[in-house]
Each structure stands twice: as C-alpha cells, then as structure tokens.
Design a protein around this motif. Structure first.
Motif, PDB file in Angstrom:
ATOM      1  N   GLN A 196      -0.153  -0.320   7.745  1.00 25.08           N
ATOM      2  CA  GLN A 196      -0.441  -0.835   6.410  1.00 25.08           C
ATOM      3  C   GLN A 196      -1.936  -0.963   6.133  1.00 25.08           C
ATOM      4  O   GLN A 196      -2.384  -0.775   4.991  1.00 25.08           O
ATOM      5  CB  GLN A 196       0.268  -2.176   6.190  1.00 25.08           C
ATOM      6  CG  GLN A 196      -0.097  -3.283   7.163  1.00 25.08           C
ATOM      7  CD  GLN A 196       0.766  -3.291   8.387  1.00 25.08           C
ATOM      8  OE1 GLN A 196       1.198  -2.258   8.869  1.00 25.08           O
ATOM      9  NE2 GLN A 196       1.041  -4.489   8.915  1.00 25.08           N
ATOM     10  N   ALA A 221      -3.841   0.918   3.129  1.00 27.21           N
ATOM     11  CA  ALA A 221      -4.626   0.188   2.128  1.00 27.21           C
ATOM     12  C   ALA A 221      -6.048   0.720   2.058  1.00 27.21           C
ATOM     13  O   ALA A 221      -6.641   0.820   0.968  1.00 27.21           O
ATOM     14  CB  ALA A 221      -4.639  -1.301   2.467  1.00 27.21           C
ATOM     15  N   ARG A 222      -6.610   1.081   3.196  1.00 25.64           N
ATOM     16  CA  ARG A 222      -7.979   1.589   3.249  1.00 25.64           C
ATOM     17  C   ARG A 222      -8.129   2.883   2.441  1.00 25.64           C
ATOM     18  O   ARG A 222      -9.187   3.166   1.868  1.00 25.64           O
ATOM     19  CB  ARG A 222      -8.386   1.817   4.706  1.00 25.64           C
ATOM     20  CG  ARG A 222      -9.871   2.114   4.894  1.00 25.64           C
ATOM     21  CD  ARG A 222     -10.178   2.415   6.346  1.00 25.64           C
ATOM     22  NE  ARG A 222     -10.182   1.209   7.179  1.00 25.64           N
ATOM     23  CZ  ARG A 222      -9.324   0.970   8.158  1.00 25.64           C
ATOM     24  NH1 ARG A 222      -8.368   1.837   8.430  1.00 25.64           N
ATOM     25  NH2 ARG A 222      -9.418  -0.137   8.867  1.00 25.64           N
ATOM     26  N   MET A 242      -7.627  -4.632  -5.035  1.00 21.54           N
ATOM     27  CA  MET A 242      -6.757  -5.395  -4.135  1.00 21.54           C
ATOM     28  C   MET A 242      -7.232  -6.835  -4.022  1.00 21.54           C
ATOM     29  O   MET A 242      -8.432  -7.083  -3.894  1.00 21.54           O
ATOM     30  CB  MET A 242      -6.742  -4.756  -2.748  1.00 21.54           C
ATOM     31  CG  MET A 242      -5.673  -3.702  -2.559  1.00 21.54           C
ATOM     32  SD  MET A 242      -5.706  -2.968  -0.899  1.00 21.54           S
ATOM     33  CE  MET A 242      -6.899  -1.657  -1.165  1.00 21.54           C
ATOM     34  N   LEU A 262      -1.736  -8.921  -2.224  1.00 20.77           N
ATOM     35  CA  LEU A 262      -1.070  -9.034  -0.932  1.00 20.77           C
ATOM     36  C   LEU A 262      -1.086 -10.495  -0.500  1.00 20.77           C
ATOM     37  O   LEU A 262      -2.143 -11.056  -0.213  1.00 20.77           O
ATOM     38  CB  LEU A 262      -1.773  -8.171   0.121  1.00 20.77           C
ATOM     39  CG  LEU A 262      -1.434  -6.674   0.167  1.00 20.77           C
ATOM     40  CD1 LEU A 262      -1.722  -5.997  -1.163  1.00 20.77           C
ATOM     41  CD2 LEU A 262      -2.214  -5.976   1.271  1.00 20.77           C
ATOM     42  N   TRP A 273      -7.369  -8.115   8.164  1.00 23.53           N
ATOM     43  CA  TRP A 273      -7.574  -7.529   6.832  1.00 23.53           C
ATOM     44  C   TRP A 273      -9.042  -7.634   6.418  1.00 23.53           C
ATOM     45  O   TRP A 273      -9.624  -6.678   5.887  1.00 23.53           O
ATOM     46  CB  TRP A 273      -6.703  -8.235   5.788  1.00 23.53           C
ATOM     47  CG  TRP A 273      -5.243  -7.899   5.807  1.00 23.53           C
ATOM     48  CD1 TRP A 273      -4.225  -8.714   6.196  1.00 23.53           C
ATOM     49  CD2 TRP A 273      -4.640  -6.666   5.419  1.00 23.53           C
ATOM     50  NE1 TRP A 273      -3.030  -8.065   6.065  1.00 23.53           N
ATOM     51  CE2 TRP A 273      -3.244  -6.817   5.585  1.00 23.53           C
ATOM     52  CE3 TRP A 273      -5.126  -5.461   4.924  1.00 23.53           C
ATOM     53  CZ2 TRP A 273      -2.330  -5.792   5.289  1.00 23.53           C
ATOM     54  CZ3 TRP A 273      -4.226  -4.438   4.632  1.00 23.53           C
ATOM     55  CH2 TRP A 273      -2.862  -4.598   4.815  1.00 23.53           C
ATOM     56  N   VAL A 332     -11.956  -4.686  -3.026  1.00 25.74           N
ATOM     57  CA  VAL A 332     -11.092  -5.644  -2.339  1.00 25.74           C
ATOM     58  C   VAL A 332     -11.681  -7.055  -2.404  1.00 25.74           C
ATOM     59  O   VAL A 332     -12.858  -7.258  -2.121  1.00 25.74           O
ATOM     60  CB  VAL A 332     -10.880  -5.243  -0.865  1.00 25.74           C
ATOM     61  CG1 VAL A 332      -9.996  -6.269  -0.155  1.00 25.74           C
ATOM     62  CG2 VAL A 332     -10.267  -3.853  -0.771  1.00 25.74           C
ATOM     63  N   PRO A 392       0.814  -1.222   0.000  1.00 22.87           N
ATOM     64  CA  PRO A 392       0.000   0.000   0.000  1.00 22.87           C
ATOM     65  C   PRO A 392       0.850   1.274   0.000  1.00 22.87           C
ATOM     66  O   PRO A 392       0.494   2.260  -0.647  1.00 22.87           O
ATOM     67  CB  PRO A 392      -0.809  -0.125   1.295  1.00 22.87           C
ATOM     68  CG  PRO A 392      -0.885  -1.591   1.554  1.00 22.87           C
ATOM     69  CD  PRO A 392       0.447  -2.115   1.119  1.00 22.87           C
TER      70      PRO A 392
END
Length: 437
Positions: free
Chosen positions: A352, A356-357, A363, A278, A382, A392, A264
């Motif tokens: 992280q 990422a958010r 993703m 990821l 996550w 995501v 990210p």
C-alpha cells in the motif's frame, strides 16, 4: 486467558450474521410499522404467518398499537438496525421512535418472509448510540441510494448539505469484516458521525452496507479484497459522478483501516478521485498488525502462566501461516484463520505504501495515538515514506482511538462498548483539507 480472547480480536472477521435476503426483511419490518401507523391493521395482519394470525386477531393488533401509542407517545419512525439467522427463522431488531420514548422490537420471520413473532425487546443497560452535537439535521438531508455492480445491489445513504450547490463528496470505505453502512461497533457509528459532520459543513458523503454482510454466502470459497471491498468502492465512485449537486471534480475517498490500506489501489483504478483520506491506515502487512494486536491484548490480560504463554505461542504460529505470497500446493479456497489462501496471497503481494507513493493525488493521512489496533508505528512508516511529498498531509491526534473518538487511554475492546462520537476536531480538519485549493 482463553485462546478465543485472542483469536476473536483479529482485524479480519469474515463470518456474517446476515443472509442475502436480510435487507428484504428489513424493508418488510419497516413496512409493518408504516401500515400500523396508517391504521391499516388488516394489511399489517396479512404480513403475519398463519399461526400468528390465529393467536393475534386484527382487533388485538389494533388494540396493541393503541397501547403502544398510549405508553410511548405518537409513533414517529421505525428503522430495522440488526438481523441474524436463527435456524429456520430470521430475527430482525427494529428501533421505533415515539414522541415520548424509543423502543426496540424483535420480529421473527419464516422462510416465506412472513412475521412469525413480534415482541418488545427488553430494556438493556448497554450503552446506546450518542448523537453528536455537530449532527445538525437542519443543515443536511439524506437519500437512500444503491451501489450496484454486475451481480450485487447494496443499499446506502447519500448525505448532502442543504442550501449548497456543487459540493464535494466523500466515499466512505469500511474496515475489515462484515459491516453496516454506519460501520457500527457496539453503540458507536463512525461513518454515521462522519456523514453528519461533513454534511453540516458543506460536504456530501456516500456510505453503504458492506458486501460481506449482505452477500455472506459468497465468501465461503475463493475471494480477495477485490470482491470484498474494491469493486463496490469503485461502483460508489462511479455513482458519485452521476448524481446531481455533486462537483464531479471534487470526489474524495475516505478509507478506514482496511479501507485505508486499499485506498491507493482503488484510487489507481478511478481517475475521477481527486484525493484520499487514510484513517488508521496499516502501512505494514496485516499479519504484522495482528501479531502486535494479540501481543497487546496478552499484555493487557496480565496472564504470566505457562498455559497462557503456550496459548500465545500457538496463536503466533497460526498467524505465521498467513504470511504466504503464493498458493503453492494449497488449494485457493483452503482456509487459514477463516480466510481463503487466495485472500492472503493477494493481500501479501500488495504494498500500500508503494501504491500511494505512485499516485499523483492529494492525500490526508490521519492517525490516533490511542489506537491499539493500528498503532502509531504505522503512521510513522507513512510519514517516513510520504512525509516529504507536497501532495501529502499527515496529522497525528494524541487522543483519538481506532473509532476516531477522543479517549483518555488506549484501553481495550471494552472501550468500544461505551458510546462516543467521532472527534469534531478531526471532522473540521478534514473539511479544511478538502476545501483547500
């Protein structure tokens, strides 16, 4: 239980076995085999140091090559695969492929990069790399490339599908510690497997030697993940945007372990990245991961003695020292568990999951339930944080371990000494996800 058993199982390993000129020696070793194959024995002999030239005249060198070809079949190729410093000398292991067999050689080099020794490496019962069935070399090709930053030059491989134009590309970003371009662990080469599997199904990849392996001398003072990982990943992304055949709108980042944790951060600095993958990604602080690793290995050892408990408690105390978020009165280059204070402060101030958010990029988060290094606990974090986001996708694989291969149980580090391949199911899922529009 020995203290070293625990401490050497940490995710972070910073000592490297490569000098900065090791890649030059790799090339010199490969050149020697090419000269021998071309019957240029005088030129090959010139690569020896004075002492070896005296002991092995050109005629003897030619005779030796003839005996090797008689024993193993016609020479086909050679690849330097490992190197290390030994006092004033450098040792390079070369895997040579002949028509009827393969044989490893040990080549010693002096400081002048002259060959000071040349030996057959004894056969070993250690497992060797297992070429996966999905690595169909008729479907892809590979080309040497270089990932360049201002003061660094890292060799890598571009693996591309054949008979396809305008294909997506995936940049492969390593986990912790020094690593070659294949992310080799024992006989296993996860990045090599991924590159082959993706390319056979129409997706290119870029992988490269990690900076901490080639430029190990630079990592004795102040540094952070920027120098270790981020800068080179950004350089690889930039290079991908210049290569012919690649769809510049389809650049993806595949991060493994630490690489996944930093993905990210890297993506926020590289607008051209379309999506992130990821794999075995820590969602917590690294200290928390290492604490859990060490407790797991302690339980595996089944050492209930007071001495064992005392050693574990001592290691937990050492790990607690890594939780710092500011240097305070400590010097930035002072070491905690082999890493500078600057590294821990930088890593501990990075979140992280929050990073990422904030991203508006696709993703894919993948996790193996048989991974004892980065456990399912992190995958669940996550999932809680990002599982409801439309961009995501998360997937848990019940059988996969840290190296992304199918296993019957979690096991221990001994599992990594058995040859296995990255799961084809996983590769197919990645391909499907990338090709979704």
């Amino acid at each position: 239980m020995k203290k070293s058993i625990l401490l050497f199982l940490l995710l972070l390993v910073t000592t490297a076995s490569f000098s900065q000129g090791m890649l030059n020696l790799f090339g010199r070793a490969n050149d020697f085999f090419q000269l021998m194959d071309q019957q240029k024995f005088t030129e090959a002999h010139d690569l020896f140091d004075t002492n070896l030239q005296t002991k092995v005249p050109t005629a003897e060198l030619q005779k030796l090559w003839g005996e090797l070809n008689s024993r193993f079949g016609k020479f086909e190729s050679a690849a330097a695969v490992q190197g290390k410093t030994q006092g004033e000398f450098f040792t390079v292991i070369v895997d040579a492929k002949f028509a009827n067999d393969t044989q490893s050689f040990i080549m010693g080099f002096d400081k002048a990069q002259k060959i000071a020794g040349f030996f057959l490496k004894p056969r070993s019962t250690v497992a060797v790399y297992l070429n996966p069935a999905y690595a169909d070399t008729t479907l892809y090709s590979q080309k040497e490339i270089y990932i360049k930053t201002l003061a660094h030059n890292l060799v890598g491989l571009l693996t591309t599908p054949k008979k396809i134009v305008n294909y997506p590309v995936v940049i492969l970003v390593h986990g912790s510690g020094p690593s070659d371009m294949d992310e080799t662990v024992g006989p296993n080469k996860p990045f090599k497997d991924l590159a082959a599997g993706l390319a056979a199904k129409g997706i290119a990849s870029i992988r490269y030697v990690k900076r901490t392996m080639v430029y190990s001398g630079e990592f004795g003072g102040v540094f952070t993940v920027k120098e270790e990982t981020v800068d080179d990943a950004l350089a690889a992304v930039a290079l991908a945007g210049t290569l012919p055949g690649i769809d510049k709108k389809e650049i993806y980042l595949f991060g493994h372990s630490l690489g996944a944790m930093l993905a990210p951060k890297i993506a926020a600095l590289a607008p051209s990245i379309k999506g992130l993958i990821l794999a075995e990604a820590p969602a917590r602080k690294f200290t928390d991961i290492m604490v859990e690793q060490n407790k797991y290995m302690y339980d595996m050892a089944k050492d209930t003695t007071q001495a064992g408990k005392k050693q574990l408690a001592g290691i937990m105390t050492e790990l607690d020292r890594t939780r710092i978020t500011q240097a305070g009165t400590m010097k930035p280059d002072s070491s905690i568990l082999g890493l500078p204070v600057s590294y821990w402060v930088d890593l501990n101030n990075y979140n992280q999951v929050d990073a990422a958010r904030k991203l508006n990029k696709r993703m894919l988060i993948i996790q193996g339930a048989n991974d004892f290094q980065v456990p399912v606990t992190d995958y669940n974090l996550w999932n809680t944080a990002l599982g409801q986001k439309g961009n995501v996708t998360l997937k848990l694989y019940p059988d996969l371990n840290y190296l992304l291969s199918s296993q019957l149980e979690k096991g221990s580090y001994a599992q990594y000494q058995q040859a296995s391949s990255v799961s084809e199911t996983l590769i197919n899922d990645i391909v499907t996800w990338i090709k979704q529009k």
